[in-house]
Design a protein around this motif. Structure first.
Motif, short mmCIF file in Angstrom:
data_model
loop_
_atom_site.label_atom_id
_atom_site.label_comp_id
_atom_site.label_asym_id
_atom_site.label_seq_id
_atom_site.Cartn_x
_atom_site.Cartn_y
_atom_site.Cartn_z
N LEU A 269 7.59 17.72 -2.52
CA LEU A 269 6.51 18.19 -1.33
C LEU A 269 7.43 17.83 0.03
CD1 LEU A 269 3.63 19.26 -0.40
CD2 LEU A 269 3.15 16.67 -0.36
N ILE A 303 -0.80 6.30 5.47
CA ILE A 303 -2.00 6.93 6.48
C ILE A 303 -3.25 6.27 6.15
CG2 ILE A 303 -2.80 9.15 6.86
CD1 ILE A 303 -0.15 10.43 5.69
N ASP A 304 -3.88 6.18 7.21
CA ASP A 304 -5.12 5.68 7.44
C ASP A 304 -6.32 6.78 6.79
OD1 ASP A 304 -3.87 3.16 8.27
OD2 ASP A 304 -4.41 3.67 10.34
N HIS A 305 -6.97 6.04 6.05
CA HIS A 305 -8.36 6.95 5.60
C HIS A 305 -7.69 8.39 5.07
CE1 HIS A 305 -10.82 3.74 6.91
NE2 HIS A 305 -10.45 3.83 8.23
N PHE A 306 -6.67 8.60 4.55
CA PHE A 306 -6.35 9.85 3.99
C PHE A 306 -7.26 10.40 2.94
CE2 PHE A 306 -3.08 12.52 1.64
CZ PHE A 306 -2.72 13.31 2.51
N LYS A 307 -7.98 9.87 2.40
CA LYS A 307 -8.88 10.24 1.18
C LYS A 307 -9.91 11.15 2.04
CE LYS A 307 -11.84 8.52 -2.50
NZ LYS A 307 -12.84 9.66 -2.34
N ASN A 310 -8.47 14.60 2.99
CA ASN A 310 -8.49 15.46 1.44
C ASN A 310 -9.95 15.78 1.35
OD1 ASN A 310 -6.07 15.73 0.94
ND2 ASN A 310 -6.04 13.76 -0.43
N HIS A 315 -7.28 19.42 0.20
CA HIS A 315 -6.06 18.89 -0.77
C HIS A 315 -4.79 19.55 0.34
CE1 HIS A 315 -3.09 17.44 -3.71
NE2 HIS A 315 -4.19 16.38 -3.74
N GLY A 318 -4.43 18.06 3.49
CA GLY A 318 -3.72 16.65 3.05
C GLY A 318 -2.26 16.80 2.88
N ASP A 319 -1.98 17.95 2.10
CA ASP A 319 -0.44 18.16 2.00
C ASP A 319 0.40 18.37 3.25
OD1 ASP A 319 -0.57 17.69 -0.66
OD2 ASP A 319 -0.36 19.77 -1.42
N LEU A 322 1.09 15.30 5.17
CA LEU A 322 2.21 14.71 4.58
C LEU A 322 3.40 15.34 5.04
CD1 LEU A 322 0.91 14.03 0.88
CD2 LEU A 322 0.98 12.32 2.62
N ARG A 341 9.07 8.82 0.16
CA ARG A 341 7.79 8.64 -0.14
C ARG A 341 7.40 7.63 -1.34
NH1 ARG A 341 4.04 13.67 -2.18
NH2 ARG A 341 1.87 12.68 -1.90
N GLY A 344 1.52 7.96 -3.26
CA GLY A 344 0.65 9.29 -2.64
C GLY A 344 0.72 9.53 -1.23
N GLU A 345 0.19 8.67 -0.37
CA GLU A 345 0.30 8.75 1.20
C GLU A 345 1.15 7.61 1.70
OE1 GLU A 345 -1.80 7.00 -0.27
OE2 GLU A 345 -3.22 6.06 1.12
N LYS A 410 -4.09 -3.05 7.18
CA LYS A 410 -5.15 -2.30 7.08
C LYS A 410 -6.37 -3.29 7.14
CE LYS A 410 -3.48 1.52 4.93
NZ LYS A 410 -3.95 2.91 5.26
N ARG A 414 -6.44 -1.45 10.76
CA ARG A 414 -5.60 -0.04 10.52
C ARG A 414 -4.83 0.13 12.02
NH1 ARG A 414 -9.79 0.30 7.28
NH2 ARG A 414 -9.13 0.82 4.81
#
Ligand SMILES: Nc1nc2c(ncn2[C@@H]2O[C@H](COP(=O)(O)OP(=O)(O)OP(=O)(O)O)[C@@H](O)[C@H]2O)c(=O)[nH]1
Length: 421
Positions: A269, A303-307, A310, A315, A318-319, A322, A341, A344-345, A410, A414
């Motif tokens: 990615l 990355i903070d609060h990446f969820k 997404n 998604h 999100g990509d 990244l 990497r 995930g993030e 964190k 953060r």
């Protein structure tokens, strides 16, 4: 001719050559026989080749012809001769070169010793007659006398009389032979009977056979030489072709190997290294640290609060974040530092030859860049950083310390940089 055919051809040719040589040596005989009888074309020679007048009396009997000769030692030397015609007038004659030997079966009675001349008359063409001769010393009574054709010679007085008209004995064709009494210095009565004349030879002369075999062997060896040379050349070309093909395959495999290596070490990615991509880099750093205490640090950030990104923007967004973040960080780090990497993030920067202080400065710089750069059209992005300098030869411990520092960042709210102790 290929190798297999050559393996058969040359032994067979050798055996045939050997067989022919042996056959020529031991056999291959041919004979031409003239047995005298009352009808035989034999006559008394009155005009001798050397110009003298032939004398004597000839009596033809059932199986021989007898010459009676009375030699008296006078001023005018006497000689007697009989001549035997071997071919009819219009025939070409017997080729002298085809025979090696002339055998005369004679009966000889004389009141005093005498030699006898065998004279062979050959015709080169319709006009020219040639004479070859050889003497024999006959014993009293009946006996066979063998004369080698090679020992026949042209007498000098004949050559002188013929002038320039010389020709090779090879071409000579015998039309008739003559038997001439030789020694005329003594008075004597001679009774000479001719029973038979036999010409003997080989169907194939040794020198002709050797020449033919030499020719065949020369041609065969030359042909073999060229076919072997051609074979070697073809093999060489074939090997070159194979070598070229192998080179092609090798290049292809090496490109493929590089591709697979790249794929195995790279995150598809973001095009950063993945964990596997860092393994050899970590290996070198740990060796340098263990050997000379060379410093190095890692910056682990997430990355903070990446969820939420997404979840709220999808998604794909999100990509995109990244990828943008990776590009941004790649631009900020030095040549000689490595970005990977890590999960995930989560990203990791390996700062070679860098102490904790310098790595913290870089982390702070990155934190601000991320915060101040639009990495997503939808929302602001921040990251938390944990920094640790190598202090042992154990990679896991080093990463764990950075991870703990990140955790503290964190926990601390953060968008922070925390250095590991
Ligand atoms: N779009 C995208 N999302 C990913 C990828 N890899 C991991 N994620 C997501 O990243 C998120 C990580 O969430 P969490 O581990 O809860 O962390 P966070 O939401 O960033 O929260 P904090 O780290 O505590 O700030 C998860 O929702 C994963 O699905 C990826 O390649 N692409």
């Amino acid at each position: 001719m290929n190798q297999q055919q050559r393996d058969i051809y040359y032994p067979v040719l050798f055996l045939i050559s050997l067989g022919l040589v042996l056959w020529q040596y031991l056999g291959m005989e041919r004979h031409l026989n003239y047995s005298l009888n009352e009808e035989s074309p034999i006559s008394l020679s009155t005009q001798l080749a050397d110009g003298r007048v032939g004398k004597g009396l000839l009596l033809r009997q059932q199986n021989k012809a007898t010459l009676f000769c009375n030699i008296s030692n006078s001023q005018q030397p006497d000689a007697c001769a009989l001549q035997l015609k071997l071919v009819e007038n219009n025939q070409a004659g017997i080729t002298l070169a085809n025979f090696e030997n002339i055998q005369l079966n004679l009966s000889f009675q004389s009141t005093a010793p005498d030699s006898i001349w065998l004279q062979v008359f050959t015709q080169h063409n319709a006009k020219h007659l040639h004479l070859y001769q050889q003497s024999i010393l006959p014993k009293q009574g009946r006996a066979s006398y063998s004369i080698d054709v090679d020992n026949l010679y042209q007498p000098s007085w004949w050559q002188f009389a013929q002038g320039e008209d010389q020709h090779s004995q090879q071409d000579a064709k015998i039309t008739y032979i003559s038997l001439l009494t030789g020694d005329n210095t003594q008075d004597k009565n001679i009774e000479l009977s001719l029973h038979s004349v036999q010409f003997s030879g080989k169907w194939l002369q040794a020198k002709d056979l050797y020449l033919a075999l030499l020719g065949i062997w020369l041609v065969s060896i030359t042909y073999a030489f060229f076919s072997v040379t051609r074979g070697v050349k073809e093999q060489h070309q074939q090997s070159n072709k194979h070598a070229l093909e192998l080179n092609k395959i090798n290049s292809y495999l090496s490109i493929e190997r590089d591709n697979y290596e790249f794929m195995a070490k790279t995150d598809p990615l973001t095009s950063c290294f993945n964990r596997a991509g860092l393994s050899s880099i970590f290996g070198d750093i740990i060796i340098e640290y263990a050997e000379i205490g060379m410093p190095a640090s890692i910056v682990l950030f997430d990355i903070d609060h990446f969820k939420k990104i997404n979840d709220q923007y999808g998604h794909d967004e999100g990509d995109k974040v990244l990828v943008n973040l990776a590009n941004l960080v790649r631009q900020q780090i030095r040549e000689g530092d490595y970005l990977a990497r890590w999960g995930g993030e989560e990203f990791l920067v390996v700062c070679t030859h860098t102490r904790l202080k310098g790595a913290c400065a870089l982390a702070e710089h990155l934190r601000q860049s991320i915060e101040n750069t639009i990495l997503s059209e939808e929302t602001r992005i921040t990251s938390s950083f944990g920094v640790a300098e190598i202090n042992s030869g154990f990679l896991e411990q080093w990463i764990k310390r950075a991870d703990e520092a990140l955790y503290q960042a964190k926990e601390g709210g953060r968008n922070k940089v925390v250095a590991a102790s």
